[in-house]
Design an enzyme around this catalytic site. Structure first.
Site, PDB file in Angstrom:
ATOM      1  CD  GLU A  35     -88.956 -44.049 -33.033  1.00 52.60           C
ATOM      2  OE1 GLU A  35     -87.269 -44.354 -33.442  1.00 52.60           O
ATOM      3  OE2 GLU A  35     -89.261 -42.908 -33.175  1.00 52.60           O
ATOM      4  CB  THR A  42     -83.731 -36.147 -30.542  1.00 50.10           C
ATOM      5  OG1 THR A  42     -83.227 -36.279 -32.092  1.00 50.10           O
ATOM      6  CG2 THR A  42     -82.637 -34.857 -30.777  1.00 50.10           C
ATOM      7  CB  CYS A  43     -85.913 -34.400 -26.342  1.00 50.66           C
ATOM      8  SG  CYS A  43     -86.121 -33.367 -25.309  1.00 50.66           S
ATOM      9  CB  CYS A  48     -83.980 -32.065 -24.230  1.00 54.77           C
ATOM     10  SG  CYS A  48     -84.002 -31.518 -25.919  1.00 54.77           S
ATOM     11  CE  LYS A  51     -79.022 -29.472 -23.788  1.00 53.50           C
ATOM     12  NZ  LYS A  51     -79.695 -28.834 -24.667  1.00 53.50           N
ATOM     13  N   GLY A 175     -67.712 -26.768 -34.799  1.00 54.35           N
ATOM     14  CA  GLY A 175     -69.583 -26.199 -34.395  1.00 54.35           C
ATOM     15  C   GLY A 175     -69.433 -24.646 -33.431  1.00 54.35           C
ATOM     16  N   GLY A 176     -70.729 -23.647 -33.977  1.00 50.72           N
ATOM     17  CA  GLY A 176     -70.459 -22.955 -33.410  1.00 50.72           C
ATOM     18  C   GLY A 176     -72.484 -22.883 -33.403  1.00 50.72           C
ATOM     19  CE1 TYR A 178     -80.510 -23.083 -27.877  1.00 44.52           C
ATOM     20  CE2 TYR A 178     -80.195 -22.808 -30.436  1.00 44.52           C
ATOM     21  CZ  TYR A 178     -81.007 -22.817 -29.370  1.00 44.52           C
ATOM     22  OH  TYR A 178     -82.213 -21.854 -28.988  1.00 44.52           O
ATOM     23  CB  ILE A 179     -74.917 -29.662 -30.231  1.00 40.78           C
ATOM     24  CG1 ILE A 179     -76.175 -29.823 -30.131  1.00 40.78           C
ATOM     25  CG2 ILE A 179     -74.340 -31.181 -30.178  1.00 40.78           C
ATOM     26  CD1 ILE A 179     -76.650 -30.524 -31.175  1.00 40.78           C
ATOM     27  CB  ALA A 180     -70.138 -26.601 -30.901  1.00 38.34           C
ATOM     28  CD  GLU A 182     -76.573 -26.966 -25.301  1.00 35.64           C
ATOM     29  OE1 GLU A 182     -77.652 -26.727 -24.990  1.00 35.64           O
ATOM     30  OE2 GLU A 182     -76.968 -28.169 -26.399  1.00 35.64           O
ATOM     31  NE  ARG A 205     -74.889 -18.760 -39.342  1.00 31.79           N
ATOM     32  CZ  ARG A 205     -75.332 -19.054 -39.881  1.00 31.79           C
ATOM     33  NH1 ARG A 205     -76.301 -18.007 -40.101  1.00 31.79           N
ATOM     34  NH2 ARG A 205     -75.262 -20.279 -39.846  1.00 31.79           N
ATOM     35  N   GLY A 262     -74.464 -29.160 -36.724  1.00 29.00           N
ATOM     36  CA  GLY A 262     -76.181 -29.656 -37.217  1.00 29.00           C
ATOM     37  C   GLY A 262     -77.039 -30.788 -37.770  1.00 29.00           C
ATOM     38  CG  HIS A 437     -82.755  -7.465  -2.032  1.00 21.98           C
ATOM     39  ND1 HIS A 437     -82.675  -7.316  -3.291  1.00 21.98           N
ATOM     40  CD2 HIS A 437     -82.486  -7.289  -0.850  1.00 21.98           C
ATOM     41  CE1 HIS A 437     -80.571  -6.883  -2.675  1.00 21.98           C
ATOM     42  NE2 HIS A 437     -81.257  -7.101  -1.186  1.00 21.98           N
ATOM     43  CD  GLU A 442     -82.977  -8.287  -6.526  1.00 17.82           C
ATOM     44  OE1 GLU A 442     -83.871  -7.201  -6.295  1.00 17.82           O
ATOM     45  OE2 GLU A 442     -81.916  -8.341  -5.565  1.00 17.82           O
TER      46      GLU A 442
END
Length: 453
Positions: A35, A42-43, A48, A51, A175-176, A178-180, A182, A205, A262, A437, A442
């Site tokens: 590494e 990344t996560c 993730c 974020k 962008g459009g 997840y990242i954008a 969020e 999309r 992306g 409830h 529910e």
């Protein structure tokens, strides 16, 4: 013992790489991992985990506003300190980096710091050392991609956005995905004037259209400025910030621009092109059901293979890869269609299975059940936020083939629903389940009348 130095050499210590290394080592295999950046991939470092921490921070803004209707009176106006959030996040990530290091060490996996390159089918070079391995696993994940336009060097990418020196009072996301969505929500919640620019008619999309439209409306209500059917033509630095010119002729002045356009497989310098390892049209590595590339001793998983770019998918792929190559049984193929996912915009999105549009293409007839309502919490808070819950049912079999939610804690709720969808439960079985409830969740077991067919 084989004639190789290692039975498995893993390139990349992200979620998938570390899981594969540890699991393979538990079978008795000799394993090493290389590494060159940070443990956890990344996560853990720029995805993730940070974020979600920033999303938590952004939700406090709404919580302070909502509390008044429940009798709470704040002694003074709340203020936000970016440096505190940023630095506390850094401390948490360092803690997680240490955990990943100990996991490898406790599994007797050798960790080599450096960017590895593949020499041939069984040899890897890293840090001036060449080692041999019976199998080589490429698990290097993705890297942010920024489109070409004048001034694109002035943008930030998703690796950089977490550690800004100064908080941007005016913030724009291009962008459009997840990242954008969020980060448009996060910075709006933290107090920025937030803009989202997307070239298409509607973001996210591939998600259910009703979910996309509902999320658009809720984000706009919360103050995110949405600019669809346009793109960035150019960015230039001016005395008071960044001047962003859009393709529709408008200009916006902001303090920071995030290019959330992306991520692409981080394959540069690995040497796989030199070996003519086959790739898909998008540049990702082509693999079979055993996660083998066109060179069978070279394996690949996770974001580099062009599948869903989700940490749990990489983890599951790692488990199945090890079963294939170091286990005694052939595992069941991974079901990519019924993978649950969440988008941590505000409000959150949770989804599993087919969208309404995909279900209509696949089945002769479907039933759609949906509930659009104001959560009980907001009857006192005064907030106009609404929630959406939706089930897609194959009419012939009565099986629930899709479940979707937009609202508070959608990811937490859909995780449980995902088990039912994965198990192939019917709408009748949902109906037979007694609800808890009073909860929002529910609604998933009390929707009785189809919204449409």
């Amino acid at each position: 013992m084989s004639d190789f130095d290692y039975d498995l050499f893993v390139i990349g210590a992200g979620s998938g790489g570390v899981r594969a290394a540890r699991t393979a080592a538990a079978t008795g295999a000799r394993v090493a991992v290389a590494e060159d950046r940070y443990l956890g991939g990344t996560c853990v470092n720029v995805g993730c985990v940070p974020k979600k921490l920033y999303s938590y921070a952004a939700h406090f803004h709404e919580a302070f506003e909502d509390s008044g209707g429940f009798g709470w009176q704040l002694a003074e106006e709340p203020s936000f300190d970016w440096a505190t959030l940023r630095d506390n996040k850094i401390g948490e990530i360092k803690r997680l980096n240490g955990i990943y290091g100990r996991l490898l060490d406790n599994a007797d996996v050798r960790l080599i710091n450096g960017r590895a390159s593949v020499v041939d089918a069984h040899h890897v070079e890293v840090g001036g050392e060449t080692v041999s391995a019976e199998k080589i696993l490429v698990a290097v994940g993705g890297w942010p991609w920024v489109p070409d336009f004048p001034g694109n060097e002035l943008t930030l990418n998703s690796n950089q956005i977490f550690d800004l020196d100064d908080f941007p009072q005016r913030f724009l996301v291009l962008g459009g995905g997840y990242i954008a969505v969020e980060f448009a929500s996060i910075f709006n919640g933290l107090g920025s004037e937030s803009h989202l620019v997307y070239r298409g008619e509607l973001f996210l999309r591939g998600f259910d259209n009703e979910v996309r439209e509902f999320t658009r409306d809720e984000m706009a209500k919360k103050g995110v400025n949405l600019h669809f059917n346009t793109n960035i033509e150019a960015i230039e630095k001016v005395e008071t910030g960044l001047k962003v010119t859009l393709t529709d002729g408008r200009t916006l002045e902001v303090d920071a621009v995030l290019a959330a356009t992306g991520r692409r497989p981080h394959l540069a310098g690995l040497g796989l092109d030199r070996l003519d390892v086959a790739t898909n049209d998008d540049g990702s590595l082509k693999v079979n059901e055993r996660f083998e590339t066109s060179m069978p001793s070279i394996l690949a998983l996770g974001d580099v293979t062009g599948g869903p770019e989700l940490t749990p998918v990489a983890l599951e792929e790692a488990m199945k890869l090890v079963e294939h190559h170091f286990g005694d049984t052939v595992p069941e193929p991974l079901d990519y269609e019924r993978v649950a996912t969440a988008v941590f915009c505000h409000p959150n999105i949770g989804t599993v299975g087919l969208s309404e549009e995909a279900a209509r293409e696949r089945f002769e007839a479907i039933r759609v059940y949906s509930a659009d309502f104001r959560p009980m919490k907001h009857t006192l808070s005064g907030s106009s936020e609404r929630s959406l819950m939706k089930l897609i049912v194959d009419d012939a079999s009565d099986v629930v083939v899709g479940a979707h939610m937009v609202g508070e804690e959608a990811g937490e709720i859909i995780q449980g629903i995902a088990i039912a969808v994965r198990a192939g439960l019917t709408k009748a079985q949902f109906d037979q389940t007694v609800g808890i409830h009073p909860t929002g969740a529910e609604e998933f077991v009390t929707m009785r009348t189809p919204t449409r067919r």
